[in-house]
Design a protein around this motif. Structure first.
Motif, PDB file in Angstrom:
ATOM      1  N   LEU A  32      -7.048  12.967 116.313  1.00 40.40           N
ATOM      2  CA  LEU A  32      -5.862  12.110 116.266  1.00 40.40           C
ATOM      3  C   LEU A  32      -6.119  10.791 116.988  1.00 40.40           C
ATOM      4  N   PRO A  33      -5.583   9.689 116.502  1.00 38.90           N
ATOM      5  CA  PRO A  33      -5.688   8.416 117.243  1.00 38.90           C
ATOM      6  C   PRO A  33      -4.855   8.500 118.522  1.00 38.90           C
ATOM      7  N   THR A  34      -5.530   8.446 119.665  1.00 38.35           N
ATOM      8  CA  THR A  34      -4.866   8.670 120.948  1.00 38.35           C
ATOM      9  C   THR A  34      -3.760   7.671 121.205  1.00 38.35           C
ATOM     10  N   ALA A  64       2.632  11.326 128.196  1.00 39.28           N
ATOM     11  CA  ALA A  64       2.079  10.868 126.921  1.00 39.28           C
ATOM     12  C   ALA A  64       0.579  10.643 127.015  1.00 39.28           C
ATOM     13  N   ILE A  65       0.116  10.044 128.102  1.00 44.28           N
ATOM     14  CA  ILE A  65      -1.322   9.793 128.259  1.00 44.28           C
ATOM     15  C   ILE A  65      -2.068  11.098 128.527  1.00 44.28           C
ATOM     16  N   GLY A  66      -1.494  11.971 129.383  1.00 43.79           N
ATOM     17  CA  GLY A  66      -2.162  13.220 129.703  1.00 43.79           C
ATOM     18  C   GLY A  66      -2.281  14.162 128.519  1.00 43.79           C
ATOM     19  N   VAL A  67      -1.224  14.251 127.718  1.00 37.02           N
ATOM     20  CA  VAL A  67      -1.228  15.157 126.564  1.00 37.02           C
ATOM     21  C   VAL A  67      -2.224  14.710 125.503  1.00 37.02           C
ATOM     22  N   THR A  68      -2.473  13.413 125.413  1.00 33.91           N
ATOM     23  CA  THR A  68      -3.345  12.899 124.354  1.00 33.91           C
ATOM     24  C   THR A  68      -4.800  12.731 124.779  1.00 33.91           C
ATOM     25  N   VAL A 121       1.936   6.178 121.653  1.00 29.13           N
ATOM     26  CA  VAL A 121       3.046   5.288 121.297  1.00 29.13           C
ATOM     27  C   VAL A 121       4.214   6.077 120.725  1.00 29.13           C
ATOM     28  N   VAL A 122       3.920   7.042 119.855  1.00 34.03           N
ATOM     29  CA  VAL A 122       4.980   7.855 119.254  1.00 34.03           C
ATOM     30  C   VAL A 122       5.722   8.654 120.328  1.00 34.03           C
TER      31      VAL A 122
END
Length: 306
Positions: free
Chosen positions: A148-150, A171-175, A155-156
């Motif tokens: 997936l594009p991180t 959001a940053i940690g999950v991706t 952003v989503v």
């Protein structure tokens, strides 16, 4: 009968002392190898400086400086005349804003990297310890996150959940945990084949005991190096999201400063002093984390040392 507990307690104490001595010896060897790399030492000194700035920023630069009504400088005033790095569109000193933004940027970057480390380590150890369907499912999920594009996924998540600091960290940690999970799984598979783990299984040790007492201590140095390396990526992601305006403007960060510089027309006005300081700080802190992570990885990996 009364001597048995004393003997067992003495034996447990001796085992703990032996383990502590081994940890001290290993830490001493790692520190000597790390200290021998000049780039890593320079990066560590830089990180200490940034952390000190973040800790003492509220003292050096009080929060009332952020108030637009108390600004005394001119609009986008160039450096000089009492303002070392000039002012922003409201007349506030850029130097003070940059110092204050250090804390928010480091908190988000380090917290997001810590969250990614916990998720990646948990998934990696479980996928490496268990074979069959459990490992297959976990690795397919990991590969899905890696493909997936991180930035797009972050952003989503920010748009759906909100623009607060906690949401940005999540959001940053999950991706960004998938890469750590693959590295930890590979190291776990290597540890699983060692004789002492086979003896632990033969003595009836459960899965939790094997993973927590044998696997985790052996992969922890790699986890630490991977976490330090991932902080730089988390800071870049935070700066990108803040620059795109996907962050609460009340919490000033370096990315938010770049967003304000862009939206206020600093580039068209030629106000380079508004854009260069936050951008340079992002570059320097990412460089410091990268240097420390590379040096630590080299100190932990005998092949890289040679």
């Amino acid at each position: 009968m009364t001597q048995i507990p004393e003997t067992s307690a003495s034996g447990a104490s001796n085992i703990k002392n032996v383990r502590l001595q081994r940890w001290k010896q290993s830490a001493g060897m790692i520190w000597r190898d790390f200290r021998s790399q000049r780039s890593g030492v320079i990066g560590l000194i830089g990180l200490v400086i940034f952390i000190l700035i973040a800790v003492f920023a509220p003292i050096v630069a009080p929060a009332d400086v952020l108030s637009v009504t108390q600004a005394t400088g001119g609009r986008m005033q160039p450096p000089g005349e009492g303002y070392l790095l000039g002012t922003d569109e409201f007349g506030r000193p850029i130097l003070t804003l940059t110092l204050i933004g250090t804390r928010v940027t480091l908190i988000i970057g380090m917290a997001a990297a810590l969250m990614a480390m916990v998720l990646g380590t948990l998934v990696g150890i479980v996928a490496g310890h268990f074979e069959g369907r459990v490992s297959w499912v976990l690795m397919r999920i990991t590969e899905w996150f890696m493909n997936l594009p991180t930035l797009v996924l972050a952003v989503v998540l920010v748009v759906v959940l909100g623009r607060g600091m906690l949401v940005l960290i999540i959001a940053i940690g999950v991706t960004s945990w998938a890469g750590t999970a693959r590295v930890i799984r590979a190291q776990t598979r290597a540890v699983e084949g060692r004789p002492y783990l086979e003896r632990a299984r033969a003595l009836g040790a459960g899965h939790g005991h094997q993973m927590m007492r044998h696997v985790l201590p052996n992969v922890m140095p790699l986890v630490l190096a991977s976490t330090i390396m991932s902080v730089s990526g988390a800071i870049l992601t935070e700066s990108t999201l803040a620059f795109l305006g996907l962050y609460d403007q009340s919490n000033l960060s370096w990315g938010m400063m770049l967003n304000r510089a862009w939206s206020s027309g600093a580039m068209s006005a030629g106000a380079w002093w508004y854009m260069i300081p936050p951008g340079a700080m992002i570059l320097l802190v990412v460089l410091c984390f990268t240097l420390v992570g590379r040096a630590l990885e080299t100190a932990l990996n005998p092949r890289l040392r040679r």
